[in-house]
Motif scaffolding. Sequence first.
Motif, PDB file in Angstrom:
ATOM      1  N   ILE B  88      -0.151  10.214  11.429  1.00 49.62           N
ATOM      2  CA  ILE B  88      -0.524   9.041  10.619  1.00 49.62           C
ATOM      3  C   ILE B  88      -1.539   8.191  11.370  1.00 49.62           C
ATOM      4  N   LYS B  89      -1.307   8.015  12.663  1.00 50.76           N
ATOM      5  CA  LYS B  89      -2.263   7.225  13.449  1.00 50.76           C
ATOM      6  C   LYS B  89      -3.628   7.913  13.496  1.00 50.76           C
ATOM      7  N   HIS B 166       5.544   2.819   1.750  1.00 55.22           N
ATOM      8  CA  HIS B 166       4.242   2.348   2.213  1.00 55.22           C
ATOM      9  C   HIS B 166       3.140   3.292   1.733  1.00 55.22           C
ATOM     10  N   HIS B 167       3.370   4.570   1.884  1.00 52.46           N
ATOM     11  CA  HIS B 167       2.402   5.575   1.424  1.00 52.46           C
ATOM     12  C   HIS B 167       2.225   5.500  -0.096  1.00 52.46           C
ATOM     13  N   GLN B 168       3.329   5.347  -0.824  1.00 51.95           N
ATOM     14  CA  GLN B 168       3.221   5.242  -2.292  1.00 51.95           C
ATOM     15  C   GLN B 168       2.280   4.107  -2.670  1.00 51.95           C
ATOM     16  N   GLY B 169       2.424   2.990  -1.952  1.00 52.24           N
ATOM     17  CA  GLY B 169       1.558   1.840  -2.232  1.00 52.24           C
ATOM     18  C   GLY B 169       0.103   2.158  -1.959  1.00 52.24           C
ATOM     19  N   ALA B 170      -0.150   2.832  -0.843  1.00 56.52           N
ATOM     20  CA  ALA B 170      -1.531   3.179  -0.495  1.00 56.52           C
ATOM     21  C   ALA B 170      -2.125   4.131  -1.532  1.00 56.52           C
ATOM     22  N   ILE B 171      -1.317   5.072  -1.971  1.00 55.68           N
ATOM     23  CA  ILE B 171      -1.809   6.042  -2.957  1.00 55.68           C
ATOM     24  C   ILE B 171      -2.142   5.335  -4.270  1.00 55.68           C
ATOM     25  N   ALA B 172      -1.282   4.401  -4.674  1.00 53.22           N
ATOM     26  CA  ALA B 172      -1.554   3.657  -5.912  1.00 53.22           C
ATOM     27  C   ALA B 172      -2.872   2.893  -5.797  1.00 53.22           C
ATOM     28  N   MET B 173      -3.107   2.261  -4.645  1.00 58.95           N
ATOM     29  CA  MET B 173      -4.361   1.526  -4.447  1.00 58.95           C
ATOM     30  C   MET B 173      -5.555   2.476  -4.457  1.00 58.95           C
ATOM     31  N   ALA B 174      -5.382   3.624  -3.814  1.00 62.29           N
ATOM     32  CA  ALA B 174      -6.483   4.595  -3.754  1.00 62.29           C
ATOM     33  C   ALA B 174      -6.805   5.116  -5.152  1.00 62.29           C
ATOM     34  N   GLU B 175      -5.745   5.445  -5.912  1.00 60.52           N
ATOM     35  CA  GLU B 175      -5.980   5.964  -7.262  1.00 60.52           C
ATOM     36  C   GLU B 175      -6.633   4.906  -8.143  1.00 60.52           C
ATOM     37  N   ALA B 190     -10.825   7.294  -0.371  1.00 58.29           N
ATOM     38  CA  ALA B 190      -9.672   7.095  -1.265  1.00 58.29           C
ATOM     39  C   ALA B 190      -9.037   8.442  -1.624  1.00 58.29           C
ATOM     40  N   SER B 191      -9.868   9.452  -1.837  1.00 56.62           N
ATOM     41  CA  SER B 191      -9.316  10.784  -2.148  1.00 56.62           C
ATOM     42  C   SER B 191      -8.521  11.323  -0.976  1.00 56.62           C
ATOM     43  N   ASN B 192      -9.044  11.111   0.235  1.00 60.65           N
ATOM     44  CA  ASN B 192      -8.313  11.549   1.426  1.00 60.65           C
ATOM     45  C   ASN B 192      -6.983  10.837   1.562  1.00 60.65           C
ATOM     46  N   VAL B 193      -6.979   9.531   1.306  1.00 55.73           N
ATOM     47  CA  VAL B 193      -5.735   8.765   1.394  1.00 55.73           C
ATOM     48  C   VAL B 193      -4.729   9.336   0.399  1.00 55.73           C
ATOM     49  N   ALA B 194      -5.184   9.543  -0.840  1.00 54.93           N
ATOM     50  CA  ALA B 194      -4.256  10.007  -1.882  1.00 54.93           C
ATOM     51  C   ALA B 194      -3.689  11.385  -1.544  1.00 54.93           C
ATOM     52  N   GLY B 196      -3.840  13.187   1.436  1.00 53.85           N
ATOM     53  CA  GLY B 196      -3.184  13.282   2.741  1.00 53.85           C
ATOM     54  C   GLY B 196      -1.813  12.616   2.737  1.00 53.85           C
ATOM     55  N   GLN B 197      -1.735  11.440   2.136  1.00 49.96           N
ATOM     56  CA  GLN B 197      -0.462  10.721   2.175  1.00 49.96           C
ATOM     57  C   GLN B 197       0.557  11.350   1.231  1.00 49.96           C
ATOM     58  N   ASN B 198       0.087  11.969   0.145  1.00 50.40           N
ATOM     59  CA  ASN B 198       1.012  12.699  -0.723  1.00 50.40           C
ATOM     60  C   ASN B 198       1.687  13.833   0.036  1.00 50.40           C
ATOM     61  N   THR B 199       0.897  14.540   0.817  1.00 50.01           N
ATOM     62  CA  THR B 199       1.457  15.633   1.620  1.00 50.01           C
ATOM     63  C   THR B 199       2.477  15.092   2.622  1.00 50.01           C
ATOM     64  N   GLU B 200       2.121  13.959   3.238  1.00 54.60           N
ATOM     65  CA  GLU B 200       3.049  13.380   4.214  1.00 54.60           C
ATOM     66  C   GLU B 200       4.350  12.915   3.549  1.00 54.60           C
ATOM     67  N   ILE B 201       4.243  12.373   2.322  1.00 50.90           N
ATOM     68  CA  ILE B 201       5.455  11.963   1.600  1.00 50.90           C
ATOM     69  C   ILE B 201       6.376  13.161   1.404  1.00 50.90           C
ATOM     70  N   ASP B 202       5.769  14.286   1.036  1.00 45.90           N
ATOM     71  CA  ASP B 202       6.551  15.499   0.826  1.00 45.90           C
ATOM     72  C   ASP B 202       7.324  15.865   2.095  1.00 45.90           C
ATOM     73  N   THR B 203       6.624  15.832   3.223  1.00 44.66           N
ATOM     74  CA  THR B 203       7.269  16.124   4.510  1.00 44.66           C
ATOM     75  C   THR B 203       8.391  15.120   4.788  1.00 44.66           C
TER      76      THR B 203
END
Lengths: 494, 210
Positions: B88-89, B166-175, B190-194, B196-203
């Motif tokens: 994430i960092k 936190h990731h859900q919030g970032a994805i909503a903002m990116a979308e 924004a596409s990378n955020v959406a 990348g963070q979706n994949t991390e949420i899955d993990t």
Amino acid sequence: MTPSRLVTRRQLLVGAIGVGATAGLSACGLRSPSTPVGSPAIAAAESARATTGTMRDFALRAAPAQVDLGGTVVDTWTYGDSLPGTTLRATAGDRVRVAFRNDLPEATSVHWHGLAIRNDMDGVPGVTTPEVVPGGSFDFDFVVPDPGTYWFHPHHGMQLDRGLYAPFIIEDPAEPGDYDHDWLVVLDDWTDGVGPSPEKIYADLKATGSSGGMGGMHDSGMGDMGGMSGMDGGDVTYPMYLVNGRAPNDPDVLTAKPGQRARLRVINAAADTIFDVALAGHDMTVTHTDGYPVTPVTTRLLRLGMGERYDAVVTLDDGVFPLVAAPVAKPGQGRALVRAGSGTVPPTVSRPSELDAYPLTVDALRAGPGTALPPQDPDSVQDLLFSGSMGPYVWTINGRTYDDTVPLTIRAGQAGRLRIRNHSMMPHPIHLHGHTFQLGAAGGTGPRKDTVLVPAMGAVDVDFVADNPGQWMVHCHNAYHAEAGMMTRLEYLT
Amino acid sequence: MRYARPFALAITGVALTATLAACGASTEGATTGGMNDTPSSPSTLTVQAADIAFAQLMIPHHTQAMEMADLALKYGSTAEVKTLATQIKAAQDPEIAEMTQWLGGWGAPLEMPGSDDAGMPGMDHSGMDMGGLSAAGMMSEQDMGALDQARGADFDRVWLQMMIAHHQGAIAMAEQVLTTTTDEQVKALASNVASGQNTEIDTMQQLLGS
């Protein structure tokens, strides 16, 4: 005066959003005939449901009643003289017949929340089922298809915010039953007979809001919330919060032995209150939401929006423990007691440290085995944009109140996607009747639900299969928001 | 760590720019992504205002994620959690730098006016539990305090839950910004955020369920 109730304020903020949404939403209508009550498609869908062949007959009566709330006896309305009403139980696939009688002084209806039953039994007056006049009756008759924790309540004005609610448990013939106790934990926010009536609160919200300014919303004690807190849990702060129909000073007591396992079926039956739930000193392992299994996740604190249900299993320590339901962003507490073995009753005012934990929400959950929808790209993608305003007090979907709504549409057999966007500064529990959608994409990892708490400014996509023809309500399960317009319909085209 | 309220106020502005094209009527037969995505005729000013707001909000959002990741490197009890924190960092640090650079290039302030909550009475209303109902997945001071106190398996659990939200919030903002922006660099980030963070949420969901 009722100093413990206050109407919170965020007119400017949400008001501005409302204007934006309204401006963009004109000229979107394109109507086609939809599937009305009486359509052969509804009967055909019912015939296609798998049944056990067992018939369950119940009698249900809505009537005025007196309820003792910790020494305060109030006049209210209940199902069958108890609060909550008597739990209905059936097994998945049973045919359920409910002989309902209305002994209230006004018309009512019964909606079977979360059950994907035949449309003409869904209990929405003017859409699916006739309203039941005072002294009148209605015979419900439907097959209950899916196991799980459900409940029922009126779909009529502000009646939900009285005592009219009860659990409806559909047993799973395949349930391994890996627990010793099956406990209902029904949460409610209470004003009737203690504070103003729900109708009076709603009228005040409308009247104060329509004055157009902040001036009318001066409240007691919390005047410097900044005028528009933006992080509110609801519009109304209640004088009392109940667990299983009992006040905190006279709690329901759930009894077990140390080391035993209990399944908690938690139902948020409140009109305007999100609850955080914890059993002091215990972890809870969440196993189901809205009737459907999830991959088990352990937490100390669980958050439920109005209309949502979560089932969790706990292994009990030796002692007496408060089972608390803390209203989110409101003062007060509801509680029951779990007595497992010896120990003294904790004081009513104690605040378990679990309430400072981070609450589990649906974000963290995944669909349990076998519960995902078949993977499928949606045939139909529709937006549901939630916004609103405290002054005037109006809550909208796609910029329109319910009386002016442009319904969503779908064709039987299609895969549907709803893109839910919350453009307001408060969370809304969004409920779709007659279907259990999957969060995220069909065939993905999101859990199945019928009611989802969408955070302030949050976004959720849900997929569903159009396998239950009719006209179905889609709405915010905050009873005040729904009454102020935050409802629409999903109509099957013929 | 006082983002919750100014954050909530600020993203309202973003919402305003993004509601313009929403049409609630049936889009039966539309393919995924559908016809609702494109604003009818947004002015350039509106589009850039949304880009600026996105960067101004995503920088503190990412900054909080960095703080949460640092806590995980300190207190995480499993290799999986520490690996995620490092990941994430590595993803978000360069994005903060990039968005900071955009704002400089656009001549826009790093912070949205009013995002300093000194002078916002009521923000820290004593005795009033805001209940963690912050917007866009931002953690409140209380949430961060709880995380800082947690240890062992409890830390991992709370951290995973918080980071998912936190990731859900970032994805909503990116979308959200993807529905308005015409700027290629904003689109890419924004596409990378959406994704990348979706994949991390899955993990993270899998780790929570294990």
